[in-house]
Design a protein around this motif. Structure first.
Motif, PDB file in Angstrom:
ATOM      1  N   LYS A 191       0.838  -1.210   0.000  1.00 19.96           N
ATOM      2  CA  LYS A 191       0.000   0.000   0.000  1.00 19.96           C
ATOM      3  C   LYS A 191       0.872   1.258   0.000  1.00 19.96           C
ATOM      4  CE  LYS A 191      -3.955  -1.719   2.623  1.00 19.96           C
ATOM      5  NZ  LYS A 191      -4.514  -1.737   3.978  1.00 19.96           N
ATOM      6  N   GLY A 238      -6.678   6.301   3.948  1.00 15.85           N
ATOM      7  CA  GLY A 238      -6.485   7.111   5.152  1.00 15.85           C
ATOM      8  C   GLY A 238      -5.046   7.543   5.316  1.00 15.85           C
ATOM      9  N   ARG A 239      -4.112   6.620   5.123  1.00 18.15           N
ATOM     10  CA  ARG A 239      -2.701   7.001   5.302  1.00 18.15           C
ATOM     11  C   ARG A 239      -2.256   8.005   4.228  1.00 18.15           C
ATOM     12  NH1 ARG A 239      -0.092   1.188   4.790  1.00 18.15           N
ATOM     13  NH2 ARG A 239      -1.946   0.886   6.042  1.00 18.15           N
ATOM     14  N   ASN A 254      -9.515   0.723   4.984  1.00 16.64           N
ATOM     15  CA  ASN A 254      -8.547  -0.393   4.879  1.00 16.64           C
ATOM     16  C   ASN A 254      -7.957  -0.571   3.500  1.00 16.64           C
ATOM     17  OD1 ASN A 254      -8.536  -1.233   7.553  1.00 16.64           O
ATOM     18  ND2 ASN A 254     -10.420  -2.414   7.252  1.00 16.64           N
ATOM     19  N   LEU A 270     -12.496   8.908   7.428  1.00 14.53           N
ATOM     20  CA  LEU A 270     -12.972   8.681   6.062  1.00 14.53           C
ATOM     21  C   LEU A 270     -14.487   8.555   6.110  1.00 14.53           C
ATOM     22  CD1 LEU A 270     -10.404   6.093   4.627  1.00 14.53           C
ATOM     23  CD2 LEU A 270     -10.487   8.566   4.215  1.00 14.53           C
ATOM     24  N   ASN A 295      -8.397   1.895  19.083  1.00 12.19           N
ATOM     25  CA  ASN A 295      -8.646   2.061  17.641  1.00 12.19           C
ATOM     26  C   ASN A 295      -7.421   1.575  16.847  1.00 12.19           C
ATOM     27  OD1 ASN A 295      -9.510   2.794  15.115  1.00 12.19           O
ATOM     28  ND2 ASN A 295     -10.171   4.861  15.704  1.00 12.19           N
ATOM     29  N   GLY A 353      -5.704   1.929   2.316  1.00 13.74           N
ATOM     30  CA  GLY A 353      -4.564   2.840   2.229  1.00 13.74           C
ATOM     31  C   GLY A 353      -4.955   4.282   1.965  1.00 13.74           C
TER      32      GLY A 353
HETATM   33  C1  LIG Z   1      -8.857   5.689  10.806  1.00 15.38           C
HETATM   34  C2  LIG Z   1      -8.959   5.830   9.294  1.00 15.38           C
HETATM   35  C3  LIG Z   1      -8.798   7.298   8.887  1.00 15.38           C
HETATM   36  C4  LIG Z   1      -7.806   5.029   8.651  1.00 15.38           C
HETATM   37  O1  LIG Z   1      -7.922   5.094   7.260  1.00 15.38           O
HETATM   38  P1  LIG Z   1      -7.854   3.724   6.394  1.00 15.38           P
HETATM   39  O2  LIG Z   1      -7.776   4.108   4.978  1.00 15.38           O
HETATM   40  O3  LIG Z   1      -8.961   2.837   6.818  1.00 15.38           O
HETATM   41  O4  LIG Z   1      -6.466   3.119   6.920  1.00 15.38           O
HETATM   42  P2  LIG Z   1      -5.291   2.423   6.066  1.00 15.38           P
HETATM   43  O5  LIG Z   1      -5.901   1.491   5.063  1.00 15.38           O
HETATM   44  O6  LIG Z   1      -4.341   3.450   5.598  1.00 15.38           O
HETATM   45  O7  LIG Z   1      -4.589   1.581   7.207  1.00 15.38           O
HETATM   46  C5  LIG Z   1      -5.340   0.725   8.038  1.00 15.38           C
HETATM   47  C6  LIG Z   1      -4.445  -0.345   8.628  1.00 15.38           C
HETATM   48  O8  LIG Z   1      -5.064  -0.886   9.790  1.00 15.38           O
HETATM   49  C7  LIG Z   1      -5.148  -2.298   9.649  1.00 15.38           C
HETATM   50  N1  LIG Z   1      -6.295  -2.710  10.423  1.00 15.38           N
HETATM   51  C8  LIG Z   1      -7.601  -2.627  10.101  1.00 15.38           C
HETATM   52  N2  LIG Z   1      -8.364  -3.087  11.114  1.00 15.38           N
HETATM   53  C9  LIG Z   1      -7.508  -3.457  12.087  1.00 15.38           C
HETATM   54  C10 LIG Z   1      -7.676  -4.009  13.382  1.00 15.38           C
HETATM   55  N3  LIG Z   1      -8.886  -4.257  13.878  1.00 15.38           N
HETATM   56  N4  LIG Z   1      -6.565  -4.257  14.113  1.00 15.38           N
HETATM   57  C11 LIG Z   1      -5.338  -4.000  13.617  1.00 15.38           C
HETATM   58  N5  LIG Z   1      -5.113  -3.453  12.402  1.00 15.38           N
HETATM   59  C12 LIG Z   1      -6.194  -3.205  11.648  1.00 15.38           C
HETATM   60  C13 LIG Z   1      -5.236  -2.527   8.164  1.00 15.38           C
HETATM   61  O9  LIG Z   1      -4.888  -3.829   7.816  1.00 15.38           O
HETATM   62  C14 LIG Z   1      -4.203  -1.515   7.690  1.00 15.38           C
HETATM   63  O10 LIG Z   1      -2.922  -1.992   7.986  1.00 15.38           O
HETATM   64  P3  LIG Z   1      -1.874  -2.530   6.870  1.00 15.38           P
HETATM   65  O11 LIG Z   1      -0.925  -1.427   6.655  1.00 15.38           O
HETATM   66  O12 LIG Z   1      -1.259  -3.689   7.534  1.00 15.38           O
HETATM   67  O13 LIG Z   1      -2.668  -2.865   5.659  1.00 15.38           O
HETATM   68  C15 LIG Z   1     -10.319   5.246   8.767  1.00 15.38           C
HETATM   69  O14 LIG Z   1     -10.320   3.849   8.953  1.00 15.38           O
HETATM   70  C16 LIG Z   1     -11.522   5.837   9.466  1.00 15.38           C
HETATM   71  O15 LIG Z   1     -11.940   6.920   9.135  1.00 15.38           O
HETATM   72  N6  LIG Z   1     -12.098   5.091  10.423  1.00 15.38           N
HETATM   73  C17 LIG Z   1     -13.336   5.469  11.095  1.00 15.38           C
HETATM   74  C18 LIG Z   1     -13.236   6.698  11.985  1.00 15.38           C
HETATM   75  C19 LIG Z   1     -11.979   6.728  12.801  1.00 15.38           C
HETATM   76  O16 LIG Z   1     -11.599   5.751  13.441  1.00 15.38           O
HETATM   77  N7  LIG Z   1     -11.316   7.888  12.782  1.00 15.38           N
HETATM   78  C20 LIG Z   1     -10.068   8.070  13.494  1.00 15.38           C
HETATM   79  C21 LIG Z   1     -10.283   8.660  14.833  1.00 15.38           C
HETATM   80  S1  LIG Z   1      -8.707   8.882  15.626  1.00 15.38           S
END
Ligand SMILES: CC(C)(COP(=O)(O)OP(=O)(O)OC[C@H]1O[C@@H](n2cnc3c(N)ncnc32)[C@H](O)[C@@H]1OP(=O)(O)O)[C@@H](O)C(=O)NCCC(=O)NCCS
Length: 180
Positions: free
Chosen positions: A6, A114-115, A110, A103, A142, A112
């Motif tokens: 990713k 968000g990052r 999940n 997001l 989280n 990529g």
């Molecule tokens: C938090 C957020 C911005 C992250 O964005 P995203 O695009 O989902 O995150 P990414 O895909 O960049 O990365 C997620 C990583 O977490 C991992 N992951 C997902 N669920 C997981 C869990 N339950 N436990 C551990 N890791 C987890 C994914 O596998 C990924 O890791 P990787 O690098 O090994 O693939 C988004 O998920 C979101 O908006 N969530 C809901 C609201 C929220 O939580 N906001 C943040 C408040 S601080």
């Protein structure tokens, strides 16, 4: 160092962070009610409260993140020092900024996005020479957010207690100052 697939993949489109405006408020209010957001973001405020927080009062800046021309997320940004109301009372660095984000679309988690969004926002913030460090403070529960922020270049500093409860404080030095 082996890069995660990713992280190797360049983003297909740039992000555009547009300051929150009056016409965005109903959309933001609806986003805050989505279960994947509400679980971590607390109860959705009314449109009037959102207006008061972000448009007519308060010092937090709010942005709608657009990707490929579509609204995909929300980011708020604040000056850490002097936050008040029990937040970050020990901060003495006027250059410290804090960010909180989500997001909007559950189907986009999940992958990529968000990052990439967080990286792009930190890069934009770092264009301001006054900014020395960027922090974010996910719930210690989280795991997805923590993993995302680590992948975006943030390092865990330690758990803290905030007025909203326990949080994991994470910091990133803007790329112009050092590798995160
Ligand atoms: C938090 C957020 C911005 C992250 O964005 P995203 O695009 O989902 O995150 P990414 O895909 O960049 O990365 C997620 C990583 O977490 C991992 N992951 C997902 N669920 C997981 C869990 N339950 N436990 C551990 N890791 C987890 C994914 O596998 C990924 O890791 P990787 O690098 O090994 O693939 C988004 O998920 C979101 O908006 N969530 C809901 C609201 C929220 O939580 N906001 C943040 C408040 S601080």
């Amino acid at each position: 160092m082996t890069l995660h697939p990713k992280d190797r993949k360049p983003p297909m489109h740039a992000f555009d962070f547009r300051p929150l405006a009056e016409p965005d408020l109903p959309m933001l209010h609806a986003w805050l009610q989505r279960p994947h957001v509400a679980r971590w973001w607390g109860p959705a405020e009314s449109v009037d409260e959102l207006r008061e927080d972000f448009l007519t009062g308060g010092t937090t800046q709010a942005f709608i993140a657009h990707h490929a021309g579509e609204p995909v997320g929300f980011i708020q940004c604040y000056v850490v020092m002097g936050s008040g109301d029990g937040w970050w009372a020990d901060e003495t660095d006027p250059g410290a900024r804090g960010i909180d984000q989500f997001l909007a679309h559950e189907s986009q988690l999940n992958q990529g996005l968000g990052r990439a969004m967080v990286r792009a926002f930190v890069q934009q913030l770092s264009a301001d020479a006054a900014v020395t460090v960027v922090q974010t403070d996910p719930s210690p529960d989280n795991a997805r957010a923590i993993r995302c922020y680590a992948a975006a270049g943030f390092t865990a500093v330690g758990e803290v207690v905030t007025p909203d409860g326990p949080a994991l404080l994470m910091r990133c030095r803007p790329p112009r100052l050092s590798a995160c």
